[in-house]
Design an enzyme around this catalytic site. Structure first.
Site: not given
Ligand SMILES: CC(C)(COP(=O)(O)OP(=O)(O)OC[C@H]1O[C@@H](n2cnc3c(N)ncnc32)[C@H](O)[C@@H]1OP(=O)(O)O)[C@@H](O)C(=O)NCCC(=O)NCCS
Length: 208
Positions: A135, A144
């Site tokens: 979150h 990446h």
């Protein structure tokens, strides 16, 4: 979701192609600067290089850069966008992306990955197989997150940083731009731009 062009005929490209077909794309072809020497990537054809792709952009309903190198991926995506490419975003059907998360253009979320509520994955981002972005994380462009890496809540990652396979990042950490977090590292302090860090706790990799 008919014809998808992928730039970058690599192993990562094959994973993107497989996810794209699972997500509903009908036809996938590759472009790579190794063409015409390289004409196939696994079960998919390589039909041209970047120059050929630029000349054929209107044929494709979506274009995605499937190059692992973060800075190169982000640069190529910007070139393609400037040329008018319709940039695709691919989410494997067995990934879990919150409807309150945001995915930038040209990003991919692989099988088993989770992008949780209020997280942002920037343009040309990769959330790789089984990785989690929890979150309120904010990933800038070209980041990446490698297979099995875990970003706890509220982590920020700067542009074109590479979080290696199996990394864990403590909540609220700030990883700068151009950072490499080595495989298996545990990040418990924020990391400045352009550093390579490894180990547990993660520390700069000192060349011998
Ligand atoms: C950190 C990394 C970028 C360093 O690569 P490199 O510059 O080529 O480094 P080398 O392999 O030459 O190793 C240099 C030293 O660092 C050590 N080292 C390298 N990676 C390490 C890591 N992840 N954790 C701990 N030590 C590491 C090596 O053992 C070596 O130590 P030595 O000098 O005592 O022998 C690379 O090892 C790495 O972890 N890459 C991420 C791979 C990954 O996540 N792939 C996912 C693909 S989807």
């Amino acid at each position: 979701m008919n014809k998808l062009a992928l730039l970058g005929a690599s192993g990562h490209g094959k994973v993107v192609a497989d996810a794209a077909l699972a997500a509903g794309w009908k036809h996938v072809v590759f472009f790579d600067d190794a063409w015409p020497g390289v004409r196939v990537n696994g079960r998919w054809p390589v039909v041209g290089d970047m120059t050929v792709l630029m000349s054929r952009l209107p044929e494709f309903d979506g274009v995605l850069v499937a190059i692992g190198n973060c800075a190169v991926r982000w640069r190529k995506q910007q070139e393609l966008r400037s040329a008018g490419a319709r940039l695709a975003t691919v989410v494997h059907p067995r990934a879990c992306v919150s409807s309150y998360a945001q995915l930038g253009e040209g990003s991919v979320v692989m099988a088993g990955a989770v992008v949780n509520v209020d997280a942002t994955v920037g343009e040309a981002g990769i959330v790789n197989t089984g990785a989690t972005v929890d979150h309120d994380c904010v990933l800038a462009a070209g980041v990446h997150v490698s297979p099995g890496a875990h970003l706890s809540g509220n982590v920020k990652v700067g542009s074109c940083s590479w979080v290696g396979v199996g990394v864990s990042v403590r909540q609220g950490m700030h990883i700068g731009a151009g950072v490499v977090v080595g495989a298996g590292a545990v990040v418990v302090k924020s990391v400045a731009d352009d550093q390579t860090v490894v180990g547990s706790p993660a520390a700069p990799l000192v060349p011998r």
